[in-house]
Design an enzyme around this catalytic site. Structure first.
Site, PDB file in Angstrom:
ATOM      1  CD  GLU A   1      -4.043  -2.443   7.395  1.00  0.00           C
ATOM      2  OE1 GLU A   1      -3.627  -1.204   7.823  1.00  0.00           O
ATOM      3  OE2 GLU A   1      -4.421  -2.459   6.055  1.00  0.00           O
TER       4      GLU A   1
ATOM      5  CD  GLU B   1      -3.309   5.869   6.197  1.00  0.00           C
ATOM      6  OE1 GLU B   1      -3.110   5.731   5.090  1.00  0.00           O
ATOM      7  OE2 GLU B   1      -2.177   5.314   7.093  1.00  0.00           O
TER       8      GLU B   1
ATOM      9  N   GLY C   1       1.812   2.658  10.651  1.00  0.00           N
ATOM     10  CA  GLY C   1       3.042   3.683  10.587  1.00  0.00           C
ATOM     11  C   GLY C   1       3.732   4.379  11.883  1.00  0.00           C
TER      12      GLY C   1
ATOM     13  CE  LYS D   1      -0.306   3.476   4.459  1.00  0.00           C
ATOM     14  NZ  LYS D   1      -0.317   3.236   6.519  1.00  0.00           N
TER      15      LYS D   1
ATOM     16  CG  HIS E   1      -6.036   2.230   5.224  1.00  0.00           C
ATOM     17  ND1 HIS E   1      -5.235   3.184   5.736  1.00  0.00           N
ATOM     18  CD2 HIS E   1      -5.027   1.445   5.095  1.00  0.00           C
ATOM     19  CE1 HIS E   1      -4.568   2.477   6.155  1.00  0.00           C
ATOM     20  NE2 HIS E   1      -4.124   1.148   6.208  1.00  0.00           N
TER      21      HIS E   1
ATOM     22  CB  SER F   1       4.821  -1.204  12.155  1.00  0.00           C
ATOM     23  OG  SER F   1       4.104   0.131  12.741  1.00  0.00           O
TER      24      SER F   1
ATOM     25  CG  ASN G   1      -1.726   1.278   1.983  1.00  0.00           C
ATOM     26  OD1 ASN G   1      -1.759   2.474   0.650  1.00  0.00           O
ATOM     27  ND2 ASN G   1      -2.361   1.526   2.511  1.00  0.00           N
TER      28      ASN G   1
HETATM   29  P1  13P Z   1       2.824   1.085   7.649  1.00  0.00           P
HETATM   30  O1  13P Z   1       3.414  -0.271   7.304  1.00  0.00           O
HETATM   31  O2  13P Z   1       3.903   1.949   7.254  1.00  0.00           O
HETATM   32  O3  13P Z   1       2.894   0.750   9.147  1.00  0.00           O
HETATM   33  O4  13P Z   1       1.097   0.886   6.939  1.00  0.00           O
HETATM   34  C1  13P Z   1       0.653  -0.031   7.377  1.00  0.00           C
HETATM   35  C2  13P Z   1      -1.053   0.261   6.776  1.00  0.00           C
HETATM   36  O5  13P Z   1      -1.405   0.965   6.527  1.00  0.00           O
HETATM   37  C3  13P Z   1      -0.850  -0.966   5.731  1.00  0.00           C
HETATM   38  O6  13P Z   1      -2.571  -0.576   4.464  1.00  0.00           O
END
Ligand code: 13P
Length: 258
Positions: free
Chosen positions: A169, A99, A175, A13, A97, A215, A11
């Site tokens: 997640e 976010e 992150g 982003k 997601h 992560s 992903n």
């Molecule tokens: P990170 O691997 O940067 O923690 O992000 C995970 C994520 O949001 C995958 O969709």
């Protein structure tokens, strides 16, 4: 051992221009473009989808989007539909997601409409669920996950369910460099598998991949991926460089042949 093929999804982003994306995909194709032990999906931003599709053509890599609108077309300024993604040969779409939920106000009801629209258009939804730190500390992790999962899956038929991918997640692990322990992750994954069994059937639930995201890095992946109900991962930060992403795919392949 489970018969589910591991799935590693990058992903990206809101990272990488179209040309940066082509360079990354070209590196991935050169190193893991022929392997088929692990299902590998890259999910670039919309602006890099078409060039990424061309760069991965002829390889085993698959293409996914990070979001979509539930309508097929119309007056929805700034939105992109499932048929548009299909026209670029996308096979997967990340939906709900955290976010999107936290920063763009996506509700369970909206996410559900997107899930149904994706399935109708032969796109595999990667439905994301997960609790915040406050929710975990309040002891409500499982109820939060249950609510998001059940609402997200409303109206999904048994015959369609095997196309679904679920991503657990935990918001506090995204992150942040804080990864869930294998016990924390496996507990929630087993709980999700139980809900899927109740909702569909055991046979169907055993086919659905449940990914862990938050992560995940080459150092912690082998232990997470070895858990009974962890079938792969959506990868954020570590998907932006070929080296770490390839290592994660290799970690998944190593578990797959155990
Ligand atoms: P990170 O691997 O940067 O923690 O992000 C995970 C994520 O949001 C995958 O969709």
């Amino acid at each position: 051992m489970s018969s589910r093929k591991k799935l590693i999804a990058g992903n990206w982003k809101m990272n990488k221009t179209s040309s940066d994306g082509v360079s990354l995909v070209a590196e991935l194709v050169a190193t893991i473009g022929k392997q088929s032990e692990v299902e590998v999906v890259v999910c670039p931003p919309f602006t890099a989808l078409e060039s990424a599709a061309k760069a991965l053509d002829g390889s085993t890599l698959k293409l996914g989007a990070q979001n979509m609108h539930f309508e097929a077309s119309g007056a929805f300024t700034g939105e992109v539909s499932a048929p548009m993604l299909r026209a670029l040969f996308a096979t997967h779409v990340i939906l709900g997601h955290s976010e999107r939920r936290a920063l763009f106000g996506e509700t369970d009801a909206l996410v559900n409409k997107k899930v149904l629209a994706a399935l109708k258009n032969q796109l595999r939804p990667i439905l994301c669920v997960g609790e915040t730190l406050a929710e975990r500390e309040a002891g409500s992790t499982l109820s939060v996950v249950q609510t998001q999962l059940e609402a997200g899956l409303e109206g999904v038929g048994k015959d369609q369910a095997a196309s679904m991918v679920i991503a657990y997640e935990p918001v506090w692990a995204i992150g942040t460099g804080k990864v869930a322990t294998t016990e924390q992750a496996q507990e929630v994954h087993a709980f999700i598998r139980g809900l899927l069994t109740k909702h569909f059937t055991d046979v169907v639930a055993q086919k659905i991949r449940i990914l862990y995201g938050g992560s995940m890095k080459p150092a912690n992946a082998p232990e997470l991926l070895a858990q009974k109900d962890i079938d792969g991962g959506p990868i954020g930060g570590a998907s932006l460089e070929a080296r770490s992403f390839v290592e994660l795919v290799k970690a998944a392949a190593a578990v797959a042949v155990l």
